[in-house]
Design a protein around this motif. Sequence first.
Motif, short mmCIF file in Angstrom:
data_model
loop_
_atom_site.label_atom_id
_atom_site.label_comp_id
_atom_site.label_asym_id
_atom_site.label_seq_id
_atom_site.Cartn_x
_atom_site.Cartn_y
_atom_site.Cartn_z
N THR A 326 0.84 -1.19 0.00
CA THR A 326 0.00 0.00 0.00
C THR A 326 0.88 1.24 0.00
O THR A 326 1.66 1.44 0.92
CB THR A 326 -0.91 0.03 1.23
OG1 THR A 326 -1.76 -1.12 1.24
CG2 THR A 326 -1.77 1.28 1.23
N PRO A 327 0.78 2.09 -1.03
CA PRO A 327 1.50 3.36 -1.00
C PRO A 327 0.77 4.35 -0.10
O PRO A 327 -0.46 4.44 -0.13
CB PRO A 327 1.48 3.82 -2.46
CG PRO A 327 0.29 3.16 -3.06
CD PRO A 327 0.08 1.88 -2.31
N HIS A 328 1.52 5.08 0.71
CA HIS A 328 0.94 6.11 1.57
C HIS A 328 1.14 7.47 0.91
O HIS A 328 0.53 7.76 -0.10
CB HIS A 328 1.55 6.04 2.96
CG HIS A 328 1.00 4.91 3.79
ND1 HIS A 328 0.20 5.09 4.89
CD2 HIS A 328 1.13 3.56 3.65
CE1 HIS A 328 -0.13 3.92 5.41
NE2 HIS A 328 0.42 2.97 4.68
N LYS A 329 2.03 8.29 1.43
CA LYS A 329 2.22 9.63 0.90
C LYS A 329 3.50 9.73 0.07
O LYS A 329 4.48 9.03 0.34
CB LYS A 329 2.28 10.65 2.04
CG LYS A 329 1.02 10.74 2.88
CD LYS A 329 1.18 11.79 3.97
CE LYS A 329 -0.05 11.87 4.86
NZ LYS A 329 0.10 12.89 5.93
N SER A 330 3.47 10.60 -0.94
CA SER A 330 4.65 10.93 -1.71
C SER A 330 4.92 12.42 -1.56
O SER A 330 4.00 13.23 -1.65
CB SER A 330 4.46 10.59 -3.20
OG SER A 330 4.41 9.19 -3.39
N LYS A 331 6.20 12.77 -1.34
CA LYS A 331 6.60 14.16 -1.24
C LYS A 331 7.82 14.38 -2.13
O LYS A 331 8.66 13.48 -2.28
CB LYS A 331 6.92 14.53 0.21
CG LYS A 331 5.71 14.40 1.14
CD LYS A 331 5.96 14.99 2.52
CE LYS A 331 4.72 14.91 3.39
NZ LYS A 331 4.91 15.58 4.69
N CYS A 332 7.88 15.56 -2.73
CA CYS A 332 8.95 15.81 -3.70
C CYS A 332 9.83 16.98 -3.27
O CYS A 332 9.37 17.91 -2.60
CB CYS A 332 8.38 16.05 -5.09
SG CYS A 332 7.40 17.56 -5.26
N HIS A 333 11.09 16.90 -3.68
CA HIS A 333 12.05 17.97 -3.42
C HIS A 333 12.70 18.35 -4.75
O HIS A 333 13.24 17.50 -5.46
CB HIS A 333 13.12 17.52 -2.44
CG HIS A 333 14.28 18.46 -2.35
ND1 HIS A 333 14.18 19.70 -1.76
CD2 HIS A 333 15.57 18.36 -2.79
CE1 HIS A 333 15.34 20.32 -1.84
NE2 HIS A 333 16.20 19.53 -2.45
N THR A 334 12.61 19.61 -5.12
CA THR A 334 13.26 20.13 -6.32
C THR A 334 14.59 20.74 -5.93
O THR A 334 14.64 21.63 -5.08
CB THR A 334 12.37 21.19 -7.01
OG1 THR A 334 11.10 20.61 -7.32
CG2 THR A 334 13.01 21.69 -8.28
N TYR A 335 15.66 20.24 -6.53
CA TYR A 335 16.98 20.73 -6.13
C TYR A 335 17.72 21.32 -7.32
O TYR A 335 17.57 20.89 -8.46
CB TYR A 335 17.80 19.62 -5.47
CG TYR A 335 17.89 18.32 -6.22
CD1 TYR A 335 18.95 18.06 -7.07
CD2 TYR A 335 16.91 17.33 -6.05
CE1 TYR A 335 19.04 16.86 -7.74
CE2 TYR A 335 16.99 16.13 -6.73
CZ TYR A 335 18.06 15.90 -7.57
OH TYR A 335 18.14 14.70 -8.25
#
Length: 344
Positions: A326-335
Motif C-alpha cells: 500500500t502506498p501512503h504519501k509521496s513528497k517531492c524535493h526540487t533541487y
Amino acid sequence: MSPSIESTIGFSRRFLNLIVGNRIPGVKSLCCFDLTDQQLFYPEIPPQSQGSGLTQRKKQMAFSALMMESIGIPRSSFNFRASARNDQWKIDCFPLAEREVICADQSGRAFLFDAKTHQAQTMPSLHKPKSLPFTVFVPNANADNDYDHNGYGSTLFVMERIPKPEVGCRAQYSLRLPQAHRGKGVGTYCLDTASHTWSEVGKWTLPFHGRVEYVPELKLWFGLSGEARHLAAADLSSMDSEPQLVGPWKEHCLPEEWKECKDSQLVNLGSGRFCITRFFHTRIHNCDFGDESIAVFTGVEVVPHVRDFNGDANKGGNGKVELQMTPHKSKCHTYNGSTIDAVF
C-alpha cells in the motif's frame, strides 16, 4: 505516559538520513529528516486502497503523484570535507547502522560520525582509494558489545562497482574476487565474511537491482526488482535454485515526461514499512528555466493478507496468505546545484 515514537508512527526508525553534495568539490553534508515532522504515512491504511480495482487504483496513484507536497532538505547536521591532494578533492560516505556514517577521502583519511550523538572519531585507512566504491555492511551487534572479543564484530566491506585487482594492496585489505567478477561468466556468489572467501551459488543472477535487506517481520528479503526497479521480495533462505519474486509492486504512476535519471534507493523503516526515493529530470509546465531535478520520497507499507478460496481478502478460513503493498504519501524535493547521493 505518552506513547513512544515507535507506537505512534508504526515503525522503529525516527530519522531518514541523506548524504547531500553541493557545488563545492570534496564537500558533502549529512541531513536528517525527522519522520514525525515529514509524515510519509497515514495513521492507518488509506481506505481508498482497500479493494480498489486495477483501473481505479492506477487513477488514484496518478492523482496522488500529481498532488504531491513539496518539501525542503533540512539543515545539515554535519559537513564532511576532503583533504586537499594534488589539487583534487573527493570524499565518499558509507552508511552503517542507524545514524552512523564512515567518510573517506582520496588520500585514505577516514573517520566515523554518529549523527545521534554528534560525535566524530578518526579511523585507520579503510582501503586503497577507489573510483566508484560501494559498500556492504554486515552488522553483528552482539559481538560489538562483547568486550572480551569472543567473536567477529560488525564489518564494512568496500568494493569497486567494476571489480579489478588492486596492485600493491595487501591481501588482508582486499577480497579475492570470484571468477565471474574477473570477467569469466555470470552467476551468483556468496561471501564468507569470516574467511573473506567467495563460493559459487548458481549460474543465475538474483532478481534484484542494488541492495536488498532482510525483513524479519515478513521473513523475506526486500529490494528493487532487477527489471522494472519496483519494490519486490524473495525468499533467500535456500539458494538451491533461482529465487522467485514476490510482487513486484508499483507505488505510483508518474507523468511520462518525468524521466528517472539515476538509481532509486530503498530504506527499511521497520514493521513492513519502507521509504522509496526516486530521482527524475522533468520539464515544469509554464516554466522558463528548462528541466528541473526532482527527488520523490514515497512511504509504502507491505502487510500479509489472507485470501479465501473465492478470491476475497481478509475473510479468514483456510485461504492463502499473500502480501499486499500500500502506498501512503509521496513528497517531492526540487533541487538546483545540490545532489542527494545516499538515503539511509
